[in-house]
Scaffold this active site. Sequence first.
Site, PDB file in Angstrom:
ATOM      1  N   LYS A 198       3.323   4.689   3.639  1.00 35.67           N
ATOM      2  CA  LYS A 198       3.154   6.065   3.914  1.00 35.67           C
ATOM      3  C   LYS A 198       1.951   6.710   3.469  1.00 35.67           C
ATOM      4  O   LYS A 198       1.100   7.520   4.072  1.00 35.67           O
ATOM      5  CB  LYS A 198       4.216   7.149   3.592  1.00 35.67           C
TER       6      LYS A 198
ATOM      7  N   ARG B 161      10.353  16.130  -2.463  1.00 34.85           N
ATOM      8  CA  ARG B 161      11.341  15.049  -2.972  1.00 34.85           C
ATOM      9  C   ARG B 161      12.879  15.666  -3.136  1.00 34.85           C
ATOM     10  O   ARG B 161      13.522  14.868  -3.390  1.00 34.85           O
ATOM     11  CB  ARG B 161      10.714  14.467  -4.425  1.00 34.85           C
TER      12      ARG B 161
ATOM     13  N   ARG C 115       2.806  -8.141  -3.619  1.00 32.57           N
ATOM     14  CA  ARG C 115       1.679  -7.336  -3.860  1.00 32.57           C
ATOM     15  C   ARG C 115       0.915  -7.821  -5.165  1.00 32.57           C
ATOM     16  O   ARG C 115       1.551  -8.353  -6.147  1.00 32.57           O
ATOM     17  CB  ARG C 115       2.240  -5.943  -4.256  1.00 32.57           C
TER      18      ARG C 115
ATOM     19  N   ARG D 254       2.112  -6.057 -10.579  1.00 33.60           N
ATOM     20  CA  ARG D 254       2.410  -4.750 -11.390  1.00 33.60           C
ATOM     21  C   ARG D 254       3.835  -5.329 -12.114  1.00 33.60           C
ATOM     22  O   ARG D 254       4.625  -5.991 -11.449  1.00 33.60           O
ATOM     23  CB  ARG D 254       2.719  -3.742 -10.590  1.00 33.60           C
TER      24      ARG D 254
ATOM     25  N   ARG E  78      14.743   1.260  -7.536  1.00 36.35           N
ATOM     26  CA  ARG E  78      13.816   2.148  -6.956  1.00 36.35           C
ATOM     27  C   ARG E  78      14.133   2.648  -5.733  1.00 36.35           C
ATOM     28  O   ARG E  78      14.297   3.807  -5.482  1.00 36.35           O
ATOM     29  CB  ARG E  78      12.381   1.964  -6.996  1.00 36.35           C
TER      30      ARG E  78
END
Length: 218
Positions: free
Chosen positions: A13, A88, A127, A156, A167
């Site tokens: 997004k 959120r 990633r 990461r 998550r």
Amino acid sequence: MNIVLLGPPGSGKGTQSQLLAESFNLVQLSTGDLFRQILQNPHHPLYDELQIIKQGKLVSDEVVNKVVEDALKKLTNAKGIIFDGFPRTVAQAKALDRMLSSLNRKVDVVIDFNVTEGVLLYRLLGRRICPNCKRVFHVNQGYIECLDCKVKLVTRDDDNEEVIMKRFKEYKEKTVGVQEYYRDSNCAYISLTIDDIDTTPEEVHQQIISELKERDLV
Ligand SMILES: [Zn+2]
């Protein structure tokens, strides 16, 4: 046209926010970016309150709302605003409605990025990030160094399957209320399903544009 983007980390997004801003001359308001700016400025009145981010904790609705309200005051001339990372919670969504209505604006469109677990894991596990400029690559591109900085790419710490799924689950649980809130409102609700790892950002962008056209919004 004011747009709210809903989607978990890795849904793309952020990229879509940028593409929409360019296509329709809108301003991006990313709470993540705003928090980072404040954390770099010890003189900011909310500097102390935001320290909890560094401990991995969530910022209260009250503080998030304050940050967004301050940012909105500087955007009075914007043709439209894209909200990325906000709201959120339902309390934040209600606060946003109040803030916008005092500025004679409203949420016109909500774009909900439904990314499947498979796509999310493919993207986030693959990633690779430049530690210097933060540019994001994917392991399938085959680069070892950042194309700009020539610095070795890294993963990461929190891009591992267990953390990603945790998550994702948290995101889904928390967002249900916000999704319902907007589905029951008068704004246009565009739900995009992204279930193919080969879908490019440009393809998603074109899909959004055609959905907006279908609803006579652009
Ligand atoms: Zn770099």
